[in-house]
Design a protein around this motif. Structure first.
Motif, short mmCIF file in Angstrom:
data_model
loop_
_atom_site.label_atom_id
_atom_site.label_comp_id
_atom_site.label_asym_id
_atom_site.label_seq_id
_atom_site.Cartn_x
_atom_site.Cartn_y
_atom_site.Cartn_z
N GLY A 29 0.83 -1.20 0.00
CA GLY A 29 0.00 0.00 0.00
C GLY A 29 0.86 1.24 0.00
O GLY A 29 2.05 1.19 -0.31
N GLU A 30 0.28 2.34 0.38
CA GLU A 30 1.00 3.62 0.40
C GLU A 30 1.60 3.84 1.78
O GLU A 30 0.91 4.28 2.70
N ILE A 31 2.89 3.49 1.91
CA ILE A 31 3.57 3.61 3.18
C ILE A 31 4.92 4.29 2.99
O ILE A 31 5.39 4.47 1.87
N THR A 32 5.55 4.63 4.11
CA THR A 32 6.86 5.26 4.11
C THR A 32 7.94 4.19 4.18
O THR A 32 7.77 3.18 4.86
N GLY A 33 9.04 4.42 3.48
CA GLY A 33 10.14 3.48 3.49
C GLY A 33 11.45 4.15 3.86
O GLY A 33 11.57 5.37 3.86
N ILE A 34 12.44 3.32 4.17
CA ILE A 34 13.77 3.78 4.54
C ILE A 34 14.80 2.85 3.91
O ILE A 34 14.59 1.64 3.83
N MET A 68 9.42 6.72 11.76
CA MET A 68 8.67 6.39 12.97
C MET A 68 7.35 7.14 13.05
O MET A 68 6.31 6.55 13.35
N LYS A 69 7.39 8.44 12.79
CA LYS A 69 6.15 9.21 12.95
C LYS A 69 5.09 8.77 11.96
O LYS A 69 3.91 8.68 12.30
N TYR A 70 5.49 8.44 10.74
CA TYR A 70 4.51 8.00 9.75
C TYR A 70 4.04 6.57 10.00
O TYR A 70 2.87 6.26 9.83
N ALA A 71 4.95 5.70 10.41
CA ALA A 71 4.58 4.30 10.66
C ALA A 71 3.61 4.21 11.83
O ALA A 71 2.62 3.47 11.76
N GLU A 72 3.87 4.96 12.90
CA GLU A 72 2.96 4.92 14.04
C GLU A 72 1.60 5.51 13.67
O GLU A 72 0.55 4.95 14.03
N LYS A 73 1.61 6.62 12.96
CA LYS A 73 0.35 7.25 12.54
C LYS A 73 -0.46 6.28 11.67
O LYS A 73 -1.66 6.12 11.85
N PHE A 74 0.21 5.60 10.73
CA PHE A 74 -0.44 4.63 9.85
C PHE A 74 -1.04 3.49 10.69
O PHE A 74 -2.20 3.11 10.51
N ALA A 75 -0.22 2.93 11.60
CA ALA A 75 -0.66 1.80 12.41
C ALA A 75 -1.85 2.18 13.29
O ALA A 75 -2.78 1.39 13.46
N ARG A 76 -1.85 3.38 13.83
CA ARG A 76 -2.98 3.82 14.65
C ARG A 76 -4.23 4.04 13.80
O ARG A 76 -5.34 3.64 14.19
#
Length: 83
Positions: A29-34, A68-76
Motif C-alpha cells: 500500500g501507500e507507506i513510508t520506506g527507509i 517512525m512518525k509515519y509508521a505509528e500514525k499509519f498503524a494507529r
C-alpha cells in the motif's frame, strides 16, 4: 534510535515491516520506506508499486525518526497499533 531498534519497537506495537513501513522495498500500500544508498540514509514513499519522493538525511537517527512518525500514525489509523 537506530533502524534495528525502530523495527523492534514498531513490531512490539503491531506495526510490522511491509505493512506500516518498508525497509528497502515496496510495501503493501501507500507507506513510508527507509534505505541506505551509497552511505546516505533516505526515506521515500512506497506508492503504486514505485518508490518516490526520496529525501536524504544527514544521519540514520534522523531518517528513522521520520519513518517512525509515519509508521505509528499509519498503524494507529488502521487499528494495528497495540499499546
Amino acid at each position: 534510535m537506530k533502524l534495528n531498534e525502530m523495527k523492534t519497537y514498531l513490531a512490539a506495537h503491531g506495526a510490522e515491516e511491509g505493512v506500516a513501513y518498508s525497509h528497502g522495498g515496496l510495501g503493501g500500500g501507500e507507506i513510508t520506506g527507509i534505505e541506505k544508498i551509497d552511505g546516505v540514509w533516505h526515506t521515500y514513499s512506497s506508492e503504486r508499486g514505485k518508490k518516490q519522493g526520496y529525501r536524504a538525511w544527514p544521519s540514520e537517527e534522523e531518517a528513522v525518526a521520520d519513518v517512525m512518525k509515519y509508521a505509528e500514525k499509519f498503524a494507529r489509523a488502521y487499528k494495528l497499533w497495540r499499546d
